[in-house]
Write a protein that holds these residues in place. Structure first.
Motif, short mmCIF file in Angstrom:
data_model
loop_
_atom_site.label_atom_id
_atom_site.label_comp_id
_atom_site.label_asym_id
_atom_site.label_seq_id
_atom_site.Cartn_x
_atom_site.Cartn_y
_atom_site.Cartn_z
N ARG A 221 -29.80 37.36 43.78
CA ARG A 221 -29.35 36.14 43.80
C ARG A 221 -28.22 35.75 44.78
O ARG A 221 -27.34 36.90 45.13
CB ARG A 221 -29.13 35.51 42.53
N ASP A 222 -28.01 34.59 45.33
CA ASP A 222 -26.72 34.44 46.19
C ASP A 222 -25.67 34.65 45.32
O ASP A 222 -25.37 34.27 44.26
CB ASP A 222 -26.91 32.87 46.77
N GLY A 223 -24.80 35.48 46.09
CA GLY A 223 -23.46 35.72 45.36
C GLY A 223 -23.60 36.80 44.68
O GLY A 223 -22.58 37.14 43.94
N GLY A 224 -24.64 37.78 44.47
CA GLY A 224 -24.84 38.61 43.70
C GLY A 224 -23.94 39.95 44.20
O GLY A 224 -23.44 39.92 45.15
N ARG A 225 -24.42 41.14 43.65
CA ARG A 225 -23.80 42.50 44.06
C ARG A 225 -25.11 43.29 44.03
O ARG A 225 -26.07 43.48 43.50
CB ARG A 225 -23.03 43.11 42.88
N LEU A 226 -25.11 44.20 45.35
CA LEU A 226 -25.78 45.14 45.48
C LEU A 226 -25.06 46.56 45.72
O LEU A 226 -24.12 46.52 46.76
CB LEU A 226 -27.01 44.90 46.77
N ALA A 227 -25.39 47.63 45.17
CA ALA A 227 -24.80 48.95 45.76
C ALA A 227 -25.98 49.85 45.91
O ALA A 227 -27.02 49.99 45.22
CB ALA A 227 -24.12 49.64 44.46
N THR A 228 -25.86 50.71 46.85
CA THR A 228 -26.84 51.59 47.31
C THR A 228 -26.28 53.08 47.41
O THR A 228 -24.95 53.15 47.97
CB THR A 228 -27.61 51.27 48.78
N ILE A 229 -26.86 54.15 47.11
CA ILE A 229 -26.62 55.53 47.08
C ILE A 229 -27.00 56.17 48.36
O ILE A 229 -27.05 57.37 48.52
CB ILE A 229 -26.82 56.11 45.83
N THR A 230 -27.74 55.33 49.16
CA THR A 230 -28.59 55.96 50.20
C THR A 230 -27.74 55.46 51.70
O THR A 230 -26.74 54.97 51.52
CB THR A 230 -29.83 55.45 50.43
#
Length: 308
Positions: free
Chosen positions: A230-239
């Motif tokens: 969603r807008d304003g959410g969070r994403l983390a990637t380990i790649t």
């Protein structure tokens, strides 16, 4: 000592003869290695894509479990005979694919009695990665609906487990062969990443506006994962493919770091049955090349270990 490693970067993994461990510094321990973890990140070390603090000729390996054989003069918490696990980076001497390992005492965690040597050796990197994604980068809590993209892998499974422990509702992508295992780990919704429509389905499962947070553990998958947030959410990637910022989404690219206290807390969750990791293949040290090939090729969600 005979260890498994490389004579130069990108060379074939082989058994090599290395000097015995040097005398300990005050803050170090000497570990008699009972098992060492093997995973795709060891290929990154082998080819020079991950600087672990040492150059070839060297023993590979960045995770191990074993028994403390000696302690430095400044070490107070640990003693000879203690059973421990560690992700000891940057390396002080050699990697973990060896009979003996020098590690900083601050980067040790106690091995739970009920946990096998192989599982304890494979656990540190996935566990620390999951803690640094779920607790630090995303700050997951009970109100979150979380996507774990790539939940079928070893690290992906720990990400799912820890998000469930933190009280979140978890949506996980994986091949159908891994759906039953991820359901047992507590995932509420399981999607087949082969289906091109999975991001839209995941977004709908997160509510009218999408999931509140997403963790990407699928190589090349962060562009799909961010579509679910969603807008304003969070994403983390380990790649190594963090997406461009959009829609006010906070983006983190997580590279695992060594942390003894966090590893200890994660080991306690493992001992309590709240986290899960399985080892599907164990190799002797002289077959390290085969072990690495197995790990890089994937093992259906199971980890790989070496026995010196």
């Amino acid at each position: 000592m005979l260890a498994a490693g490389v004579q130069e970067l990108a060379a074939a993994v082989e058994t090599i003869d290395l000097p015995d461990p040097r005398p300990l510094a005050g803050d170090e321990v000497l570990i008699e290695v009972r098992a060492a973890g093997v995973a795709n990140w060891d290929e990154f070390v082998c080819t020079g894509q991950w600087d672990v603090g040492r150059t070839p000729p060297m023993a590979l390996g960045v995770a191990a479990a074993g028994v403390i054989a000696a302690v430095g003069e400044a070490v107070g918490k640990w003693k000879e005979g203690d059973e421990v696990l560690t992700h000891p980076l940057p390396l002080r001497d050699q990697g973990t694919w060896a009979p003996s390992l020098i590690a900083p005492a601050a980067l040790l965690a106690r091995k739970p009695d009920a946990v096998s040597w192989d599982v304890a050796a494979a656990f540190p990197v996935p566990a620390l990665t999951a803690a640094q994604v779920i607790d630090e980068a995303l700050g997951i809590h009970a109100d979150d609906v979380v996507l774990i993209h790539g939940g079928g892998g070893v690290t992906g499974g720990v990400l799912v487990s820890l998000a469930v422990v933190r009280g979140a509702e978890v949506i996980a992508t994986a091949s159908p062969a891994n759906h039953e295992r991820l359901s047992r780990l507590g995932a509420s919704h399981l999607l087949d990443y082969h289906d091109p429509g999975w991001p839209e389905e995941a977004r709908a499962l997160g509510g009218t506006s999408g999931v509140s947070a997403a963790a990407n553990a699928a190589p090349g998958g962060s562009a799909d994962a961010i579509r679910t947030v969603r807008d304003g959410g969070r994403l983390a990637t380990i790649t190594s493919d963090p997406p461009n910022e959009e829609r006010g989404i906070a983006i983190s690219s997580v590279i695992v770091r060594a942390d003894g206290p966090t590893l200890g807390a994660m080991a306690e969750l493992l001992a309590a049955g709240k986290l899960d990791i399985s080892v599907t293949a164990t190799y002797p040290l002289e077959d390290a090349a085969s072990a690495l090939a197995r790990a890089v090729g994937g093992g259906g969600g199971g980890a790989v270990a070496l026995r010196p």
